[in-house]
Design an enzyme around this catalytic site. Sequence first.
Site, mmCIF file in Angstrom:
data_model
loop_
_atom_site.group_PDB
_atom_site.id
_atom_site.type_symbol
_atom_site.label_atom_id
_atom_site.label_comp_id
_atom_site.label_asym_id
_atom_site.label_seq_id
_atom_site.Cartn_x
_atom_site.Cartn_y
_atom_site.Cartn_z
ATOM 1 N N LYS A 1 21.095 -31.785 -17.313
ATOM 2 C CA LYS A 1 19.637 -31.813 -17.488
ATOM 3 C C LYS A 1 18.960 -32.875 -16.615
ATOM 4 O O LYS A 1 19.453 -33.996 -16.491
ATOM 5 C CB LYS A 1 19.300 -32.098 -18.971
ATOM 6 C CG LYS A 1 19.765 -30.992 -19.913
ATOM 7 C CD LYS A 1 18.888 -29.754 -19.835
ATOM 8 C CE LYS A 1 17.611 -29.910 -20.610
ATOM 9 N NZ LYS A 1 17.741 -29.554 -22.016
ATOM 10 N N CYS B 1 -26.064 -39.485 -1.165
ATOM 11 C CA CYS B 1 -25.105 -40.001 -2.142
ATOM 12 C C CYS B 1 -24.010 -40.796 -1.433
ATOM 13 O O CYS B 1 -23.281 -40.271 -0.607
ATOM 14 C CB CYS B 1 -24.496 -38.843 -2.925
ATOM 15 S SG CYS B 1 -23.267 -39.373 -4.117
ATOM 16 N N CYS C 1 -25.525 -37.565 -11.082
ATOM 17 C CA CYS C 1 -24.390 -38.071 -10.317
ATOM 18 C C CYS C 1 -24.105 -39.511 -10.728
ATOM 19 O O CYS C 1 -25.005 -40.352 -10.697
ATOM 20 C CB CYS C 1 -24.695 -38.007 -8.820
ATOM 21 S SG CYS C 1 -23.438 -38.826 -7.809
ATOM 22 N N TYR D 1 21.276 -13.838 -15.690
ATOM 23 C CA TYR D 1 22.340 -14.804 -15.438
ATOM 24 C C TYR D 1 23.590 -14.632 -16.276
ATOM 25 O O TYR D 1 24.520 -15.436 -16.148
ATOM 26 C CB TYR D 1 21.813 -16.228 -15.584
ATOM 27 C CG TYR D 1 21.149 -16.528 -16.913
ATOM 28 C CD1 TYR D 1 21.839 -16.424 -18.117
ATOM 29 C CD2 TYR D 1 19.815 -16.922 -16.954
ATOM 30 C CE1 TYR D 1 21.231 -16.697 -19.318
ATOM 31 C CE2 TYR D 1 19.194 -17.200 -18.147
ATOM 32 C CZ TYR D 1 19.902 -17.080 -19.341
ATOM 33 O OH TYR D 1 19.299 -17.344 -20.528
ATOM 34 N N ASP E 1 13.415 -22.786 -16.622
ATOM 35 C CA ASP E 1 12.742 -23.235 -17.840
ATOM 36 C C ASP E 1 11.805 -22.154 -18.367
ATOM 37 O O ASP E 1 10.600 -22.198 -18.167
ATOM 38 C CB ASP E 1 11.976 -24.527 -17.540
ATOM 39 C CG ASP E 1 11.659 -25.293 -18.806
ATOM 40 O OD1 ASP E 1 12.126 -24.874 -19.887
ATOM 41 O OD2 ASP E 1 10.952 -26.314 -18.712
ATOM 42 N N LYS F 1 18.795 -24.103 -13.814
ATOM 43 C CA LYS F 1 18.486 -23.783 -15.212
ATOM 44 C C LYS F 1 16.987 -23.516 -15.309
ATOM 45 O O LYS F 1 16.177 -24.431 -15.239
ATOM 46 C CB LYS F 1 18.892 -24.946 -16.120
ATOM 47 C CG LYS F 1 18.783 -24.634 -17.595
ATOM 48 C CD LYS F 1 19.428 -25.747 -18.410
ATOM 49 C CE LYS F 1 19.413 -25.442 -19.899
ATOM 50 N NZ LYS F 1 18.081 -25.225 -20.446
ATOM 51 N N GLU G 1 24.118 -22.834 -11.275
ATOM 52 C CA GLU G 1 22.856 -22.082 -11.257
ATOM 53 C C GLU G 1 21.696 -22.981 -11.668
ATOM 54 O O GLU G 1 21.848 -23.807 -12.559
ATOM 55 C CB GLU G 1 22.941 -20.924 -12.271
ATOM 56 C CG GLU G 1 24.202 -20.111 -12.146
ATOM 57 C CD GLU G 1 24.288 -18.981 -13.179
ATOM 58 O OE1 GLU G 1 23.395 -18.892 -14.051
ATOM 59 O OE2 GLU G 1 25.254 -18.208 -13.093
ATOM 60 N N ALA H 1 0.841 -1.206 0.000
ATOM 61 C CA ALA H 1 0.000 0.000 0.000
ATOM 62 C C ALA H 1 0.872 1.251 0.000
ATOM 63 O O ALA H 1 0.593 2.223 -0.722
ATOM 64 C CB ALA H 1 -0.915 0.000 1.206
ATOM 65 N N CYS I 1 -23.053 -32.913 -7.028
ATOM 66 C CA CYS I 1 -24.194 -33.791 -6.856
ATOM 67 C C CYS I 1 -24.995 -33.231 -5.692
ATOM 68 O O CYS I 1 -24.445 -32.940 -4.633
ATOM 69 C CB CYS I 1 -23.697 -35.195 -6.520
ATOM 70 S SG CYS I 1 -24.949 -36.219 -5.735
ATOM 71 N N CYS J 1 -24.948 -41.823 -7.365
ATOM 72 C CA CYS J 1 -26.286 -42.016 -6.795
ATOM 73 C C CYS J 1 -27.402 -41.662 -7.766
ATOM 74 O O CYS J 1 -28.574 -41.878 -7.476
ATOM 75 C CB CYS J 1 -26.441 -41.218 -5.502
ATOM 76 S SG CYS J 1 -26.618 -39.457 -5.777
HETATM 77 S S1 IVH Z 1 23.719 -19.335 -19.470
HETATM 78 C C1 IVH Z 1 26.494 -19.381 -22.987
HETATM 79 N N1 IVH Z 1 22.337 -19.655 -17.281
HETATM 80 O O1 IVH Z 1 19.267 -22.340 -21.021
HETATM 81 C C2 IVH Z 1 25.619 -19.557 -21.822
HETATM 82 N N2 IVH Z 1 21.314 -20.195 -19.350
HETATM 83 O O2 IVH Z 1 20.301 -24.272 -23.083
HETATM 84 C C3 IVH Z 1 24.273 -19.008 -22.047
HETATM 85 N N3 IVH Z 1 18.990 -20.923 -19.146
HETATM 86 O O3 IVH Z 1 19.299 -20.316 -23.862
HETATM 87 C C4 IVH Z 1 23.259 -19.443 -21.123
HETATM 88 N N4 IVH Z 1 18.854 -20.747 -16.975
HETATM 89 O O4 IVH Z 1 17.615 -19.769 -22.057
HETATM 90 C C5 IVH Z 1 22.351 -19.775 -18.614
HETATM 91 N N5 IVH Z 1 21.209 -19.845 -15.272
HETATM 92 C C6 IVH Z 1 21.229 -19.952 -16.594
HETATM 93 C C7 IVH Z 1 20.101 -20.387 -17.325
HETATM 94 C C8 IVH Z 1 20.197 -20.498 -18.714
HETATM 95 C C9 IVH Z 1 18.213 -21.046 -18.083
HETATM 96 C C10 IVH Z 1 18.586 -21.228 -20.536
HETATM 97 C C11 IVH Z 1 18.857 -20.121 -21.505
HETATM 98 C C12 IVH Z 1 19.700 -20.723 -22.598
HETATM 99 C C13 IVH Z 1 19.456 -22.185 -22.400
HETATM 100 C C14 IVH Z 1 20.654 -22.966 -22.851
#
Ligand code: IVH
Length: 670
Positions: A315, A432, A409, A227, A119, A117, A115, A36, A427, A412
Amino acid sequence: MKRLDEARREIEYLREQILYHDYRYYVLDSPEISDAEYDQLMRRLRELEAEFPEFVTPDSPTQRVGGAPLSSFQQVEHPLPLLSLDNAFTEEELRAFHQRVQRRLAGQPIVYVVEPKIDGLAVSLIYENGVFVRGATRGDGERGEDITENLRTIPSVPLRLRGENLPPVLEVRGEAYMDRQDFDELNRARAEQGEPLFANPRNAAAGSLRQLDPRVTASRRLNVFFYALGYHEGLELETHWQVLEYFKTVGLRVNSLIERCSSIDEVWDFCQRMQGLRSSLTYDIDGVVVKVDSLAAQAALGATGRSPRWAIAFKYPAEEATTVVEDIIVQVGRTGALTPLAILRPVEVAGSTVSRATLHNADVLRAKDVRIGDTVIIRKAGDVIPEIVKPVESKRTGKERVFTFPDRCPVCGAEVQRLPGEAVTRCIGKACPAQLVEGLVHFASRGAMDIEGLGPALISQLVEAGLVKDPSDLYFLDPGKLQALPRMGKKSIENLMAAIEASKSRPLARVIFALGIRLVGEAAARELALRFRSMERLKNASREELQAVPMIGDKIAESIISFMDEPQNQRMIQRLAEAGVTMAEEEPEDAPTVRPLEGKTVVLTGTLARYSRQEAAELVRSLGGRVTSSVSRNTDYVVAGANPGSKLTKAQELGIPVLSEEDLQAWLEE
Ligand code: IVH
């Protein structure tokens, strides 16, 4: 002139403040002011900018949605290509990566930054002298689409960086994504509107960013984690870790789970830990990115084709898989809610076997257009129950069957009903068996009456044998009749009877929760027990009294009242009481022992000298009375303070005794 100067100064001050609080919120994750108060700053800034439009700049925090809809996106060339990453799927592949790095760096000690990754989708943003000037999608890595206006709408994208001496040019890269919960909400709303659903948060984020109308993007809850450093001028840093630290100081949001590792064992440990955390994160991750920390080492390692030699993506197994819908059934829950459920050909997803998936409700079923026989993509993300993403339409043979949502339902045969504004179909059958079984399962469950050994299978048997028609029947079971049930020996019967007996002394809060009143969860039940201390008083509570209880709003109060109004439920509660189940709880120690107002209905009016309205109501309750808001023939007493209103007149008209504050006080002291 003075006024103009003042306005300019205030505008600058407000922008500084907002920038600072954005930093606290998005980067430090530790806001100093309430939403707020933040809104208040924004409102004041908007006011001033409306009055002095000459001071509006594109990097003002008010300028998040400025752009008009585009007819198409411009292609833009990245100042440096956005590379992609090589993948490792096993520990061996990860260690092989480390060996390659070690070999090329000839014995130098190697530090890695690890880090999650994220998605989502990669984005590149350019800041000139600290001002956000352009943003683009990754595209083919060389050229992407100009999505500047859309990126501006994302609250965690700073329009201006914090601090002094900002580099003349700074390109930063990050991942735009959508939180799982926001994705679920978005899809729920789309299902309701009959709009096509997004398959997963990544598609939702991509779809939201590739909108020609930035106002649509603004309405979606997107987020960015930064990143990587891209093209830059005038910035001297030595390690990737320093890059991330620098990002944070200028206000760029960095994921808080990132760590530094000095051996590949530590890297592997992080990958495993993150996999354990995966389902509890608010966003999807599909692995871990491992990066060599030293920027000099990165430069020395260079790249092969499309991907750098200094980084790798470890991965995780996919959270999506395809399988076939063998059937669609409808389940009936304790509140009568009908839930469509897909029966799937069992398939392995993210480490477990999935054989059924919820389709939520009629809207979602329609929006997803899942048919019996369809090949479907399923997804198991987070702790959630597996879900069907969508059918693979190219696999349809024409033999698939469209499932029609039942209008009766399935258990019942009673009619089903869908109230306006609700997504669930229920229902409405009073007897029931499905509702009964589910209701009993809830009644006996751990957080409720906690009747050990009374699980869904035994409950179904008891219901089918006609031995239990509502929870109170449990307390009047004839052990002799239980012998007729399959797998019920003497010992199991004894144990069951003992467990039922033990449940009689559960605290009032659990008994209230066990009743299964719609919308009354464990916490609400606790509040109700605390406030009313007896089932009797809860049963007689007025809407106002219920709403005065913490957590109890309009809808819950309504639900309690209609539950208590139902003669069937009244009878059940009566029988629970007869059986000796807890129906009231000790008053607090200092409560009066005499209860002169037991069972009486009292109305308060006017201002009391010693008590607030709230305290007076508590007092009446502690004397056994019930407080209602309006005077009627059912009112027993009216307590009148100074300046009483029409309630006093009405009481006098109806001949209802009027008490003073002193009378109340005198009772208390008796
Ligand atoms: S670094 C040369 N750091 O993963 C390095 N990528 O498969 C460039 N991604 O296209 C990427 N988290 O979209 C990096 N902590 C992270 C990431 C990350 C997600 C994705 C990004 C990149 C893809 C590579």
